[in-house]
Scaffold this active site. Structure first.
Site, PDB file in Angstrom:
ATOM      1  N   ARG A   3       5.373   8.861   9.002  1.00 10.86           N
ATOM      2  CA  ARG A   3       5.133   7.745   8.084  1.00 10.86           C
ATOM      3  C   ARG A   3       5.433   6.407   8.782  1.00 10.86           C
ATOM      4  O   ARG A   3       4.741   5.411   8.557  1.00 10.86           O
ATOM      5  CB  ARG A   3       5.984   7.891   6.825  1.00 10.86           C
ATOM      6  CG  ARG A   3       5.703   9.138   6.013  1.00 10.86           C
ATOM      7  CD  ARG A   3       4.409   9.102   5.253  1.00 10.86           C
ATOM      8  NE  ARG A   3       4.335   8.023   4.304  1.00 10.86           N
ATOM      9  CZ  ARG A   3       3.372   7.887   3.385  1.00 10.86           C
ATOM     10  NH1 ARG A   3       2.402   8.804   3.296  1.00 10.86           N
ATOM     11  NH2 ARG A   3       3.354   6.882   2.567  1.00 10.86           N
TER      12      ARG A   3
ATOM     13  N   LYS B  59      -8.713  10.096   9.166  1.00  8.10           N
ATOM     14  CA  LYS B  59      -9.678   9.964   8.069  1.00  8.10           C
ATOM     15  C   LYS B  59     -11.086   9.617   8.583  1.00  8.10           C
ATOM     16  O   LYS B  59     -11.248   9.187   9.730  1.00  8.10           O
ATOM     17  CB  LYS B  59      -9.172   8.899   7.085  1.00  8.10           C
ATOM     18  CG  LYS B  59      -7.850   9.287   6.398  1.00  8.10           C
ATOM     19  CD  LYS B  59      -7.446   8.266   5.327  1.00  8.10           C
ATOM     20  CE  LYS B  59      -6.140   8.652   4.650  1.00  8.10           C
ATOM     21  NZ  LYS B  59      -5.800   7.727   3.531  1.00  8.10           N
TER      22      LYS B  59
ATOM     23  N   GLU C 293       0.530  20.626   1.512  1.00  8.77           N
ATOM     24  CA  GLU C 293      -0.657  20.151   2.230  1.00  8.77           C
ATOM     25  C   GLU C 293      -1.010  21.042   3.416  1.00  8.77           C
ATOM     26  O   GLU C 293      -2.190  21.259   3.708  1.00  8.77           O
ATOM     27  CB  GLU C 293      -0.430  18.705   2.680  1.00  8.77           C
ATOM     28  CG  GLU C 293      -0.354  17.754   1.488  1.00  8.77           C
ATOM     29  CD  GLU C 293      -0.109  16.315   1.870  1.00  8.77           C
ATOM     30  OE1 GLU C 293      -0.219  15.448   0.978  1.00  8.77           O
ATOM     31  OE2 GLU C 293       0.191  16.030   3.058  1.00  8.77           O
TER      32      GLU C 293
ATOM     33  N   THR D  40       0.647   1.668   3.632  1.00  5.34           N
ATOM     34  CA  THR D  40      -0.661   2.067   3.091  1.00  5.34           C
ATOM     35  C   THR D  40      -1.698   0.960   3.267  1.00  5.34           C
ATOM     36  O   THR D  40      -2.835   1.211   3.676  1.00  5.34           O
ATOM     37  CB  THR D  40      -0.524   2.396   1.583  1.00  5.34           C
ATOM     38  OG1 THR D  40       0.534   3.336   1.413  1.00  5.34           O
ATOM     39  CG2 THR D  40      -1.814   2.972   1.025  1.00  5.34           C
TER      40      THR D  40
ATOM     41  N   ASN E 280      -7.953   3.573   5.487  1.00  5.65           N
ATOM     42  CA  ASN E 280      -6.747   3.255   6.265  1.00  5.65           C
ATOM     43  C   ASN E 280      -6.429   4.262   7.365  1.00  5.65           C
ATOM     44  O   ASN E 280      -5.271   4.452   7.738  1.00  5.65           O
ATOM     45  CB  ASN E 280      -5.560   3.004   5.330  1.00  5.65           C
ATOM     46  CG  ASN E 280      -5.224   4.203   4.473  1.00  5.65           C
ATOM     47  OD1 ASN E 280      -5.837   5.250   4.607  1.00  5.65           O
ATOM     48  ND2 ASN E 280      -4.239   4.053   3.608  1.00  5.65           N
TER      49      ASN E 280
ATOM     50  N   ARG F 184      -1.948   2.105  11.233  1.00  2.77           N
ATOM     51  CA  ARG F 184      -2.765   1.401  10.246  1.00  2.77           C
ATOM     52  C   ARG F 184      -2.959  -0.062  10.618  1.00  2.77           C
ATOM     53  O   ARG F 184      -4.027  -0.630  10.350  1.00  2.77           O
ATOM     54  CB  ARG F 184      -2.171   1.590   8.855  1.00  2.77           C
ATOM     55  CG  ARG F 184      -2.488   2.988   8.312  1.00  2.77           C
ATOM     56  CD  ARG F 184      -1.675   3.354   7.132  1.00  2.77           C
ATOM     57  NE  ARG F 184      -2.194   4.543   6.438  1.00  2.77           N
ATOM     58  CZ  ARG F 184      -1.545   5.158   5.466  1.00  2.77           C
ATOM     59  NH1 ARG F 184      -0.364   4.706   5.056  1.00  2.77           N
ATOM     60  NH2 ARG F 184      -2.062   6.216   4.884  1.00  2.77           N
TER      61      ARG F 184
ATOM     62  N   TYR G 103      -5.894  15.315  -3.042  1.00  2.00           N
ATOM     63  CA  TYR G 103      -5.272  14.104  -3.591  1.00  2.00           C
ATOM     64  C   TYR G 103      -5.056  14.222  -5.102  1.00  2.00           C
ATOM     65  O   TYR G 103      -5.060  13.209  -5.809  1.00  2.00           O
ATOM     66  CB  TYR G 103      -6.127  12.875  -3.268  1.00  2.00           C
ATOM     67  CG  TYR G 103      -5.887  12.287  -1.884  1.00  2.00           C
ATOM     68  CD1 TYR G 103      -4.617  11.838  -1.498  1.00  2.00           C
ATOM     69  CD2 TYR G 103      -6.918  12.137  -0.965  1.00  2.00           C
ATOM     70  CE1 TYR G 103      -4.396  11.283  -0.238  1.00  2.00           C
ATOM     71  CE2 TYR G 103      -6.708  11.569   0.297  1.00  2.00           C
ATOM     72  CZ  TYR G 103      -5.439  11.149   0.648  1.00  2.00           C
ATOM     73  OH  TYR G 103      -5.222  10.590   1.883  1.00  2.00           O
TER      74      TYR G 103
ATOM     75  N   PHE H 155      -8.165   4.113  -8.234  1.00  6.85           N
ATOM     76  CA  PHE H 155      -8.816   4.260  -6.930  1.00  6.85           C
ATOM     77  C   PHE H 155      -9.235   5.705  -6.629  1.00  6.85           C
ATOM     78  O   PHE H 155      -9.764   5.986  -5.562  1.00  6.85           O
ATOM     79  CB  PHE H 155      -7.918   3.721  -5.810  1.00  6.85           C
ATOM     80  CG  PHE H 155      -6.559   4.374  -5.694  1.00  6.85           C
ATOM     81  CD1 PHE H 155      -6.405   5.583  -5.034  1.00  6.85           C
ATOM     82  CD2 PHE H 155      -5.424   3.756  -6.215  1.00  6.85           C
ATOM     83  CE1 PHE H 155      -5.163   6.181  -4.912  1.00  6.85           C
ATOM     84  CE2 PHE H 155      -4.170   4.349  -6.100  1.00  6.85           C
ATOM     85  CZ  PHE H 155      -4.047   5.567  -5.444  1.00  6.85           C
TER      86      PHE H 155
ATOM     87  N   HIS I 265      -3.767   9.817   7.225  1.00  8.59           N
ATOM     88  CA  HIS I 265      -2.912  10.316   6.146  1.00  8.59           C
ATOM     89  C   HIS I 265      -1.689  10.961   6.771  1.00  8.59           C
ATOM     90  O   HIS I 265      -1.772  11.559   7.842  1.00  8.59           O
ATOM     91  CB  HIS I 265      -3.648  11.381   5.322  1.00  8.59           C
ATOM     92  CG  HIS I 265      -2.716  12.218   4.493  1.00  8.59           C
ATOM     93  ND1 HIS I 265      -2.253  11.808   3.273  1.00  8.59           N
ATOM     94  CD2 HIS I 265      -2.109  13.399   4.762  1.00  8.59           C
ATOM     95  CE1 HIS I 265      -1.411  12.726   2.805  1.00  8.59           C
ATOM     96  NE2 HIS I 265      -1.308  13.701   3.693  1.00  8.59           N
TER      97      HIS I 265
HETATM   98  P1  ATP Z   1      -1.858   8.909   2.327  1.00 11.14           P
HETATM   99  O1  ATP Z   1      -1.439   9.791   1.159  1.00 11.14           O
HETATM  100  O2  ATP Z   1      -3.345   8.918   2.566  1.00 11.14           O
HETATM  101  O3  ATP Z   1      -1.066   9.210   3.557  1.00 11.14           O
HETATM  102  P2  ATP Z   1      -0.163   6.812   1.364  1.00 11.14           P
HETATM  103  O4  ATP Z   1       0.813   7.921   1.086  1.00 11.14           O
HETATM  104  O5  ATP Z   1       0.284   5.703   2.238  1.00 11.14           O
HETATM  105  O6  ATP Z   1      -1.490   7.394   1.966  1.00 11.14           O
HETATM  106  P3  ATP Z   1      -0.922   6.917  -1.400  1.00 11.14           P
HETATM  107  O7  ATP Z   1      -0.273   6.083  -2.441  1.00 11.14           O
HETATM  108  O8  ATP Z   1      -0.563   8.367  -1.326  1.00 11.14           O
HETATM  109  O9  ATP Z   1      -0.671   6.193  -0.003  1.00 11.14           O
HETATM  110  O10 ATP Z   1      -2.485   6.758  -1.577  1.00 11.14           O
HETATM  111  C1  ATP Z   1      -3.379   7.720  -1.006  1.00 11.14           C
HETATM  112  C2  ATP Z   1      -4.558   7.000  -0.423  1.00 11.14           C
HETATM  113  O11 ATP Z   1      -5.288   6.402  -1.482  1.00 11.14           O
HETATM  114  C3  ATP Z   1      -4.227   5.818   0.504  1.00 11.14           C
HETATM  115  O12 ATP Z   1      -3.960   6.186   1.824  1.00 11.14           O
HETATM  116  C4  ATP Z   1      -5.482   5.019   0.416  1.00 11.14           C
HETATM  117  O13 ATP Z   1      -6.518   5.599   1.219  1.00 11.14           O
HETATM  118  C5  ATP Z   1      -5.849   5.174  -1.057  1.00 11.14           C
HETATM  119  N1  ATP Z   1      -5.251   4.106  -1.887  1.00 11.14           N
HETATM  120  C6  ATP Z   1      -3.964   3.988  -2.272  1.00 11.14           C
HETATM  121  N2  ATP Z   1      -3.771   2.896  -3.035  1.00 11.14           N
HETATM  122  C7  ATP Z   1      -4.987   2.323  -3.141  1.00 11.14           C
HETATM  123  C8  ATP Z   1      -5.480   1.162  -3.807  1.00 11.14           C
HETATM  124  N3  ATP Z   1      -4.678   0.373  -4.530  1.00 11.14           N
HETATM  125  N4  ATP Z   1      -6.788   0.863  -3.681  1.00 11.14           N
HETATM  126  C9  ATP Z   1      -7.626   1.659  -2.968  1.00 11.14           C
HETATM  127  N5  ATP Z   1      -7.232   2.785  -2.325  1.00 11.14           N
HETATM  128  C10 ATP Z   1      -5.937   3.099  -2.404  1.00 11.14           C
HETATM  129 MG    MG Z   2       0.271   9.653   0.041  1.00 17.87          MG
END
Ligand code: ATP
Ligand code: MG
Length: 139
Positions: A87, A11, A128, A93, A114, A104, A51, A59, A117
């Site tokens: 993962r 990212k 994706e 996350t 973070n 992370r 997304y 968010f 992805h």
């Molecule tokens: P990613 O999809 O980026 O791999 P993830 O699967 O661990 O991450 P998701 O729930 O899919 O988490 O959320 C996508 C992204 O949105 C997170 O990686 C983070 O950058 C952001 N995000 C998720 N939850 C929050 C939150 N509560 N506040 C702010 N940003 C968030």
């Molecule tokens: Mg995700």
């Protein structure tokens, strides 16, 4: 399980901080092969499309603004059980909850910025990968 492909994004926070090499080193140390790569500068619309499952969440605006704020390195990784293993290598996350040694824990600043992805399921990986690499052969 078997050999799978998954999509990862280094990212904008991690690219800006100069962690690309360190993160790729960890991917390779964990037996992931890079089978495609693109350095991108996403538009807000492209980040929103990627997304889309999070549209409507609190968010979403901030996340898609962040994801379109600078260069990001998008890669397809291949390996045994690649989706689930990536993962694990990434960690939770929220870096506050991420296990020691995970990407992370090492490189994320907070739950939004973070560092990486990773696709969360094989079906998500297929969507994706096609989103960023529409020509890639999915065998
Ligand atoms: P990613 O999809 O980026 O791999 P993830 O699967 O661990 O991450 P998701 O729930 O899919 O988490 O959320 C996508 C992204 O949105 C997170 O990686 C983070 O950058 C952001 N995000 C998720 N939850 C929050 C939150 N509560 N506040 C702010 N940003 C968030
Ligand atoms: Mg995700």
């Amino acid at each position: 399980m078997g050999i799978e492909r998954t999509l990862t994004i280094i990212k904008p926070d991690a690219v800006e901080a100069g962690h690309v090499g360190d993160i790729i080193k960890i991917f390779e140390a964990n037996q992931f092969k890079i089978v495609a790569a693109r350095l991108v500068s996403l538009t807000k619309k492209e980040a929103e499309g990627f997304y889309a499952v999070h549209r409507g969440k609190g968010f979403f605006e901030s996340l898609t603004h962040f994801m379109s704020s600078g260069r990001a390195l998008v890669m397809v990784l291949e390996g045994e059980s690649a989706v689930a293993r990536l993962r694990e290598v990434m960690g939770a996350t929220n870096p506050a909850d991420a296990a020691p040694g995970t990407l992370r824990k090492l490189y994320a600043a907070n739950i939004e910025r973070n560092a990486v992805h990773g696709s969360d399921a094989p079906e998500t990986a297929a969507f994706e990968i096609a989103y960023f690499f529409p020509g890639i052969e999915l065998v």
